[in-house]
Design an enzyme around this catalytic site. Structure first.
Site, PDB file in Angstrom:
ATOM      1  N   CYS A 134       0.838  -1.197   0.000  1.00 55.07           N
ATOM      2  CA  CYS A 134       0.000   0.000   0.000  1.00 55.07           C
ATOM      3  C   CYS A 134       0.877   1.253   0.000  1.00 55.07           C
ATOM      4  O   CYS A 134       1.384   1.661   1.047  1.00 55.07           O
ATOM      5  CB  CYS A 134      -0.913  -0.019   1.234  1.00 55.07           C
ATOM      6  SG  CYS A 134      -1.931   1.446   1.364  1.00 55.07           S
ATOM      7  N   CYS A 137      -0.370   4.142   2.162  1.00 56.59           N
ATOM      8  CA  CYS A 137      -0.207   3.940   3.609  1.00 56.59           C
ATOM      9  C   CYS A 137       1.257   4.137   4.022  1.00 56.59           C
ATOM     10  O   CYS A 137       1.538   4.723   5.059  1.00 56.59           O
ATOM     11  CB  CYS A 137      -0.603   2.521   4.030  1.00 56.59           C
ATOM     12  SG  CYS A 137      -2.078   1.873   3.270  1.00 56.59           S
ATOM     13  N   ASP A 138       2.179   3.607   3.225  1.00 61.47           N
ATOM     14  CA  ASP A 138       3.570   3.496   3.673  1.00 61.47           C
ATOM     15  C   ASP A 138       4.560   4.389   2.928  1.00 61.47           C
ATOM     16  O   ASP A 138       5.720   4.481   3.326  1.00 61.47           O
ATOM     17  CB  ASP A 138       4.045   2.033   3.533  1.00 61.47           C
ATOM     18  CG  ASP A 138       3.159   1.082   4.330  1.00 61.47           C
ATOM     19  OD1 ASP A 138       2.666   1.507   5.391  1.00 61.47           O
ATOM     20  OD2 ASP A 138       2.968  -0.065   3.893  1.00 61.47           O
TER      21      ASP A 138
END
Ligand code: NAP
Length: 306
Positions: A134, A137-138
């Site tokens: 992701c 997200c990261d």
């Protein structure tokens, strides 16, 4: 005594939330069962959607939230549970969850899909230590770093574009000589100075002592092996339908629940909507359309068993 719902919707991505909106407008006694605390599904992890009509440039998270707000506004009910099994008792469907059991006359399965794993040595060990599924997200952990995105579809390109805004260098590693993702995404990615595609290349191993440091590559045309030092690996090699709980209940094809545009499955009263059903196109728009179609089919079914 069990509460009997007209309709239970499993999943709260665009298909499930659109179904919730249509069910509210149809005045059905309905609820959405969601396993994650945040409704919205895969779109929450998308940076820019940009192909949802009427909302140019809308962010994935924002669009997911808009769907949820719309369903809330119409009074949709959300239950927090993970359904493990559905028992078909003709006019009654018994849904067995981790926390509770539920009874409904009709069910819409809108459980969507999840990222697929690459399945190479090092992937499991370095998950969360440089290996990610992701980018939204990261990605921020890789500011000014060198990363590789694996895959050639829409998600790989979107991830590559997103990462190119913050990373020093982004390699897109694709197993063929042609990308699968949308042309507009290809153009954007290829226009970035810090982006580079490694064509005809597969990852053989992800390496690192505690964190990702290197990936071992192989050119599938020449057979030549090489090393690529990177700090992050973003894997975007497709999706896997979330249908395990319904194996043996409804007909499936490659893990997808077999259903046409009317979302009717092989079992009367059970409908499948969105990424979990057999379809040629998996987009937020088509998932939302499925939610509407599934409720229309469910209404016809409920009428037939009255
Ligand atoms: P996808 O379209 O299935 O693409 C997966 C990519 O990974 C393909 O390029 C594939 O290569 C590659 N791949 C698969 N297995 C591999 C392996 N073992 N090793 C190396 N490469 C591998 O999946 P996706 O990008 O996750 O997208 C999923 C669905 O969501 C698609 O239908 C997509 O159109 C949709 N989507 C739409 C939007 C949008 O409209 N904004 C955004 C995101 C996703 P090959 O090309 O050689 O098969």
């Amino acid at each position: 005594m069990d509460e009997i719902y007209d309709l239970l919707i499993i999943g709260s991505g665009p298909a499930g939330l659109a179904a919730a909106i249509y069910a509210q407008r149809a005045r059905l006694h309905a609820a959405v069962i969601e396993k994650l605390p945040a409704s919205g599904g895969q779109v929450l992890n998308t940076v820019d959607v940009d192909n949802y009509p009427g909302l140019p440039g809308v962010g994935g998270y924002e669009l997911g939230m808009k769907f949820k707000e719309h369903a809330d506004h119409l009074g949709a009910v959300f239950l927090d549970d993970t359904i493990k099994e559905i028992r078909d008792q003709k006019d009654r469907k018994i849904l067995l969850g981790e926390k509770d059991r539920y009874v409904a006359k009709a069910v819409i399965i809108a459980t969507g899909a999840m990222h697929r794993e690459l399945g190479v040595p090092g992937e499991g060990e370095l998950k969360g230590r440089g290996v990610s599924y992701c980018a939204t997200c990261d990605g921020a952990f890789f500011r000014n770093k060198t990363v590789a995105v694996i895959g050639g579809g829409d998600v790989a390109l979107e991830d590559g574009i997103f990462l190119s805004r913050m990373c020093k260098k982004v390699y897109l590693i694709h197993r063929r000589d042609r990308l699968r993702g949308a042309k507009s995404l290809q153009e954007t990615f290829l226009s970035r100075d810090n982006a580079q595609v490694l064509w005809d290349t597969v990852v053989e191993e992800i390496q690192g002592a505690g964190r990702v440091e290197n990936i071992k590559l192989k050119n599938v045309k020449t057979g030549q092996a090489s090393d690529l030092p990177v700090q992050g690996v973003f894997i975007a090699v497709g999706i896997v339908p979330q249908s395990d709980a319904f194996t043996g209940l409804v007909e499936m094809e490659g893990g997808y629940i077999r259903a046409g545009e009317d979302c009717v499955t092989s079992v009367p009263g059970i409908f499948a909507a969105g990424d979990v059903r057999t379809t040629h196109l998996r987009q937020v728009l088509t998932a939302a359309a499925d939610g509407a179609n599934a409720v229309a089919s469910a209404e016809r079914y409920l009428e037939s068993i009255r």
